[in-house]
Scaffold this active site. Structure first.
Site, PDB file in Angstrom:
ATOM      1  N   LYS A  13       0.841  -1.187   0.000  1.00 50.07           N
ATOM      2  CA  LYS A  13       0.000   0.000   0.000  1.00 50.07           C
ATOM      3  C   LYS A  13       0.883   1.247   0.000  1.00 50.07           C
ATOM      4  CE  LYS A  13      -4.179  -1.749   0.172  1.00 50.07           C
ATOM      5  NZ  LYS A  13      -5.182  -1.507  -0.891  1.00 50.07           N
ATOM      6  N   ASP A  37      -0.031  -0.363  -4.657  1.00 50.20           N
ATOM      7  CA  ASP A  37      -1.432   0.040  -4.769  1.00 50.20           C
ATOM      8  C   ASP A  37      -1.591   1.361  -4.040  1.00 50.20           C
ATOM      9  OD1 ASP A  37      -4.156   0.373  -4.813  1.00 50.20           O
ATOM     10  OD2 ASP A  37      -4.600  -1.276  -3.443  1.00 50.20           O
ATOM     11  N   GLU A  62      -1.193  -0.147  -9.142  1.00 52.32           N
ATOM     12  CA  GLU A  62      -2.659  -0.158  -9.065  1.00 52.32           C
ATOM     13  C   GLU A  62      -3.194   1.153  -8.515  1.00 52.32           C
ATOM     14  OE1 GLU A  62      -5.774  -2.516  -6.233  1.00 52.32           O
ATOM     15  OE2 GLU A  62      -4.449  -3.780  -7.446  1.00 52.32           O
ATOM     16  N   ASP A  95      -8.838  -0.770 -10.324  1.00 55.29           N
ATOM     17  CA  ASP A  95      -9.501  -1.493  -9.234  1.00 55.29           C
ATOM     18  C   ASP A  95     -10.809  -0.791  -8.893  1.00 55.29           C
ATOM     19  OD1 ASP A  95     -10.246  -2.942  -7.025  1.00 55.29           O
ATOM     20  OD2 ASP A  95      -8.667  -2.197  -5.719  1.00 55.29           O
ATOM     21  N   LYS A 133     -12.697  -8.634  -8.115  1.00 52.41           N
ATOM     22  CA  LYS A 133     -12.999  -8.912  -6.713  1.00 52.41           C
ATOM     23  C   LYS A 133     -14.389  -9.526  -6.619  1.00 52.41           C
ATOM     24  CE  LYS A 133     -10.087  -5.279  -4.722  1.00 52.41           C
ATOM     25  NZ  LYS A 133     -10.057  -4.047  -3.904  1.00 52.41           N
ATOM     26  N   GLN A 138     -10.962  -7.611  -0.887  1.00 49.40           N
ATOM     27  CA  GLN A 138     -11.790  -6.561  -0.307  1.00 49.40           C
ATOM     28  C   GLN A 138     -11.609  -6.533   1.215  1.00 49.40           C
ATOM     29  OE1 GLN A 138     -13.168  -4.731  -2.496  1.00 49.40           O
ATOM     30  NE2 GLN A 138     -15.131  -3.945  -1.897  1.00 49.40           N
TER      31      GLN A 138
END
Length: 367
Positions: free
Chosen positions: A162, A191, A217, A242, A266, A294
């Protein structure tokens, strides 16, 4: 196979530690267990994880839309009339996690009745997937230590990192610390959860050009249309849509408009039916896919691996299948196990898992 009732049960399970990222922070799994009952006595299960900072759904909202709108429209319908079921739900705008959970619970009960698994019914390409672990915000040394511990205990060598903080140097330092700790054989991708601007994203990617990243992402918002196009056009690795690709129409828009070159699927957001539609579209357009997370518990993860392992395209990459490790407990009678970096599809009909009634009674919020 007539649907006789649909339950929406809110529950809360704490995380061992908060998961922090650019668009929010999660300290508890405030999810909704969805159960579809049929006249033959079979019951299908699925999980709905609300993400109010991403899709606008809340736990209370998911319960309300299922109890007040979807259940009255679907009770009495034969479970195998899936096209009618989706047409009725799609008259209501939004609510992706609620719709996805109903869809997956129906698939669960149907495949139980058919005496097969969801994985086999969807394609049955393989019975397992390699696992990617998602790392939330922390100091560089702490994130490197967590990744090392996950690798040593579970054999996981793919990590989603992240990013999206300011200054961007902090996240650059994190990626470098991970690369130094894990070595060249580990796969790393980032991401941003839309946390950076397009210009910041380009600068970060330039600073990390030698880090061996495999994917990027949602580094910046999709509605920054021109900046996003410039970013994607100059990105040397697949740029994954996403939050911007929650429907087939959005997938088409982002891919053809230059806003993405790959897609995250997802099941918690598009169920089995919608995920199949997005996968078919992505394959037709010749773009890569990754099975996303998720922040699912074990029930949601079982759904993800059932779908991901069913197809060659979705099982080609490691799927994001391990964040249930961050939860203090779960609802399943038999916990999922990651061995040598892989997660096997649960055996048995349907999704292949069973909810523990005692655990559900302990964690449910509706009494």
């Amino acid at each position: 196979m007539r649907i006789t009732a649909i339950d929406a049960i809110p529950y809360r399970i704490p995380y061992v530690k908060p998961l922090k990222f650019a668009s929010g922070e999660v300290t508890h799994a405030d999810h909704v267990l969805v159960r579809v009952h049929t006249a033959g006595g079979l019951v299908g299960h699925a999980d709905a994880p609300p993400r109010p900072f991403t899709y606008g759904e809340t736990q209370a909202g998911i319960v309300a839309v299922i109890d007040g709108i979807f259940a009255p429209q679907l009770v009495g319908l034969d479970a195998d009339r899936r096209a009618v079921l989706h047409a009725r739900m799609h008259r209501t705008v939004g609510n992706p996690a609620a719709k996805a959970a109903v869809d997956m619970a129906v698939w669960d009960v149907l495949t139980q009745a058919w005496g097969t698994s969801v994985n086999r019914a969807l394609g049955g390409f393989t019975d397992r997937m390699r696992v990617c672990h998602m790392l939330g915000f922390d100091a560089p040394a702490a994130m490197a230590q967590e990744a090392s511990a996950i690798r040593d205990r579970y054999g996981i060598t793919t990590f989603k990192v992240k990013v999206g903080r300011r200054p961007i140097d902090l996240d650059v330092d994190v990626v470098r610390a991970l690369r130094n700790t894990l070595g060249d054989k580990a796969e790393l991708y980032i991401d941003g959860n839309r946390g950076w601007t397009a210009s910041e994203s380009l600068r970060a990617l330039d600073m990390l050009a030698d880090a061996g990243l495999t994917l990027a992402e949602e580094l910046c918002p999709a509605d920054d249309v021109l900046g996003r196009r410039r970013l994607v056009a100059n990105c040397r690795i697949p740029f994954v849509g996403d939050e911007s690709v929650t429907t087939p129409a959005e997938v088409t828009r982002e891919l053809l408009g230059g806003g993405a070159t790959a897609v995250s699927i997802k099941t918690a957001r598009t169920g089995f039916t919608g995920s199949q539609e997005i996968l078919d579209l992505a394959r037709g357009l010749g773009v890569e896919v990754v099975m996303g997370n998720q922040i699912d518990g074990q029930l949601g993860t079982a759904c993800t691996v059932a779908f991901g392992a069913a197809h060659a395209a979705t099982s080609a990459r490691a799927g994001e299948l391990s964040n249930f490790l961050d939860m203090a407990d779960d609802l399943l009678t038999e916990p999922l196990r990651i061995v040598d970096g892989e997660l096997a599809v649960p055996s048995g009909p349907g999704i292949g898992v069973t909810v523990d009634p005692d655990k559900l009674a302990h964690y449910r919020l509706d009494g």
